[in-house]
Design a protein around this motif. Structure first.
Motif, short mmCIF file in Angstrom:
data_model
loop_
_atom_site.label_atom_id
_atom_site.label_comp_id
_atom_site.label_asym_id
_atom_site.label_seq_id
_atom_site.Cartn_x
_atom_site.Cartn_y
_atom_site.Cartn_z
N ARG A 349 26.38 -38.58 16.35
CA ARG A 349 25.28 -37.84 15.70
C ARG A 349 25.79 -37.14 14.44
O ARG A 349 26.92 -36.66 14.41
CB ARG A 349 24.68 -36.78 16.64
N VAL A 350 24.93 -37.09 13.45
CA VAL A 350 25.18 -36.28 12.26
C VAL A 350 24.10 -35.21 12.21
O VAL A 350 22.91 -35.52 12.28
CB VAL A 350 25.14 -37.13 10.97
N CYS A 351 24.51 -33.95 12.13
CA CYS A 351 23.58 -32.82 12.12
C CYS A 351 23.63 -32.16 10.76
O CYS A 351 24.71 -31.85 10.25
CB CYS A 351 23.92 -31.82 13.22
N VAL A 352 22.45 -31.94 10.17
CA VAL A 352 22.35 -31.44 8.80
C VAL A 352 21.47 -30.20 8.79
O VAL A 352 20.36 -30.20 9.35
CB VAL A 352 21.76 -32.51 7.87
N VAL A 353 21.95 -29.12 8.15
CA VAL A 353 21.16 -27.90 8.01
C VAL A 353 20.27 -28.03 6.77
O VAL A 353 20.76 -28.34 5.68
CB VAL A 353 22.06 -26.66 7.87
N ARG A 354 18.99 -27.79 6.96
CA ARG A 354 18.04 -27.92 5.86
C ARG A 354 18.18 -26.77 4.86
O ARG A 354 18.87 -25.78 5.12
CB ARG A 354 16.61 -27.96 6.41
N SER A 355 17.51 -26.92 3.74
CA SER A 355 17.54 -25.90 2.69
C SER A 355 17.10 -24.55 3.25
O SER A 355 16.15 -24.47 4.02
CB SER A 355 16.60 -26.32 1.55
N GLY A 356 17.82 -23.50 2.87
CA GLY A 356 17.51 -22.16 3.35
C GLY A 356 18.15 -21.84 4.68
O GLY A 356 17.99 -20.73 5.20
N GLY A 357 18.86 -22.80 5.27
CA GLY A 357 19.54 -22.55 6.54
C GLY A 357 18.63 -22.51 7.75
O GLY A 357 19.03 -22.06 8.82
N VAL A 358 17.39 -23.01 7.60
CA VAL A 358 16.43 -22.98 8.71
C VAL A 358 16.02 -24.42 9.05
O VAL A 358 15.50 -25.13 8.20
CB VAL A 358 15.19 -22.16 8.34
N GLY A 359 16.27 -24.82 10.29
CA GLY A 359 15.96 -26.18 10.72
C GLY A 359 17.17 -27.07 10.61
O GLY A 359 17.87 -27.08 9.60
N ILE A 360 17.46 -27.81 11.70
CA ILE A 360 18.61 -28.72 11.74
C ILE A 360 18.10 -30.13 11.98
O ILE A 360 17.34 -30.38 12.93
CB ILE A 360 19.59 -28.31 12.85
N LEU A 361 18.48 -31.05 11.11
CA LEU A 361 18.11 -32.45 11.24
C LEU A 361 19.22 -33.19 11.98
O LEU A 361 20.39 -33.06 11.63
CB LEU A 361 17.90 -33.08 9.86
N VAL A 362 18.86 -33.94 13.00
CA VAL A 362 19.82 -34.69 13.80
C VAL A 362 19.57 -36.18 13.60
O VAL A 362 18.45 -36.66 13.79
CB VAL A 362 19.70 -34.32 15.29
N VAL A 363 20.62 -36.91 13.22
CA VAL A 363 20.51 -38.35 12.94
C VAL A 363 21.42 -39.11 13.89
O VAL A 363 22.61 -38.80 14.00
CB VAL A 363 20.89 -38.68 11.48
#
Length: 403
Positions: A349-363
């Protein structure tokens, strides 16, 4: 006349109390009996545990309480969880007194965030200061051997916040110290390769050319906190080969460890930048390959120190680096990836923090058709860094499984 009571009412009340006590005792006996039931009927528990340890924990979690307890025990191989360093700070007032650092863990089996018991040393870190308007002061950390290591930050007096690495072990849920840094620093390069931790460049209490060019290495050991009485040379920081100049001290940078090398660029974003590579084995520095540097346009992380993934924050594309062809290959494109701030990779898995540090995208990058889903961040928190480490044990499952 003394008050009188109806004898039949008293008798009924006593009978009801006795019945209630009997039911409660029966329930307690049933709970105790269920607690000691075999994990798999017909098998000794130590054999059952060998069998169950081969089953995905997500399957065991929903079957029964004893199996759920087992996956959080020391006997079951610990599965990966996501850890977030975050801040409760607001952006309305750039003051050093309105921010606190918090470490939280997301359990992918129960799908719940839990706050890690903090250490008072986290309060030494200043995330916002009136001298830096509309800008977060960095806190730099790495993960090594299943531990989180905090290496650098800024104090309220604009001095290095850590004189020693601050270590969190998720399996024991304990904090400890590593050996004292030769030069405590901030705004530096921080990275790890296998069991070695590195810091380079940056600033100490003030800028000097010597610190801006220096490199330190520490061989991490899992034997607990640093003991100053021990003479093991691997339990101290060692000075390594210096940089040729101090160009890496302008930003707080992540050095991405992959196949025995550390890769880093000196600026964030799509603008022109310089990239360097440190060979851990030869203690030598070299320029980053042109194809790698040209395409490096956002936060990057390595999957199991084998493959580097990077988010092109302007285009919103997750890419992986092909070392043989020296090119970045598209993995997934999505507008939600634009202006990504932090990234971590592990367990497919690759986890990415969205702009502003709110919300994490998991790929899911191991799937033939990578999918993406959104994970909510801890409530009211702005994520500063992500790490993938072994799961913690919830309090209700801390007792060991009987073998």
């Amino acid at each position: 006349m003394a008050p009188s009571f109806d004898d039949s009412t008293i008798s009924f009340s006593r009978a009801s109390t006795i019945a209630t006590d009997t039911a409660a005792a029966s329930k307690r006996r049933k709970l105790l009996r269920d607690h000691h039931l075999a994990m798999i009927p017909g098998l000794p528990d130590h054999i059952a545990q060998i069998c169950l340890s081969r089953v995905p924990p997500s399957t065991l979690y929903s079957v029964c309480h004893s199996w759920r307890r087992f996956i959080y025990s020391a006997t079951f191989p610990p599965f990966n969880s996501l850890y977030a360093l975050s801040s409760t700070a607001t952006t309305t007032t750039p003051s050093s007194h309105n921010s606190t650092v918090q470490l939280s863990s997301f359990d992918p089996i129960s799908s719940q965030w839990s706050v890690v018991t903090p250490t008072p040393y986290l309060s030494l870190v200043c995330l916002r200061h009136q001298s830096f308007i509309a800008r977060n002061l960095p806190i730099q950390s790495v993960s090594v051997a299943g531990n989180l290591v905090l290496l650098a930050g800024t104090s309220i007096n604009l001095l290095p916040a850590f004189s020693h690495p601050l270590i969190f072990n998720p399996l024991s849920k304990t904090w400890s110290f590593g050996p004292a840094l030769t030069t405590p620093r901030r705004w530096c390069v921080a990275g790890a390769s296998r069991a070695a931790v590195f810091v380079a460049s940056g600033m100490g209490s003030h800028y000097t050319q010597a610190v801006a060019r220096s490199v330190e290495k520490w061989m991490f050991r899992e034997t607990g906190s640093f003991d100053s009485k021990r003479k093991d040379p691997n339990r101290v920081w060692q000075n390594m080969g210096s940089l040729k100049d101090g160009r890496l001290c302008r930003e707080a940078m992540d050095a991405v460890g992959c196949k025995g090398k550390l890769y880093m660029v000196n600026m964030k974003g799509p603008c022109g930048k310089e990239g360097v590579v440190y060979d851990v084995n030869s203690d030598g520095w070299s320029e980053m390959p042109a194809g790698m540097l040209d395409g490096w346009r956002g936060p990057a992380a390595a999957m199991d120190e084998e493959t580097i993934y990077m988010v092109d924050e302007s285009e919103g594309v997750l890419k992986r680096y092909d070392e043989a062809m020296e090119v970045w290959i598209n993995v997934l494109e999505d507008d939600m990836l634009k202006e990504a701030e932090h990234i971590v990779a592990g367990g497919g898995r690759v986890c990415v923090v969205r702009s502003g540090g709110v919300g994490i995208l998991v790929v899911d990058v191991v799937s033939p058709r990578p999918g993406l889903w959104v994970l909510d961040t801890p409530s009211g928190q702005e994520v500063l860094a992500l790490h993938i480490l072994p799961r913690m044990c919830p309090p209700e499952f801390q007792s060991a499984v009987v073998v």
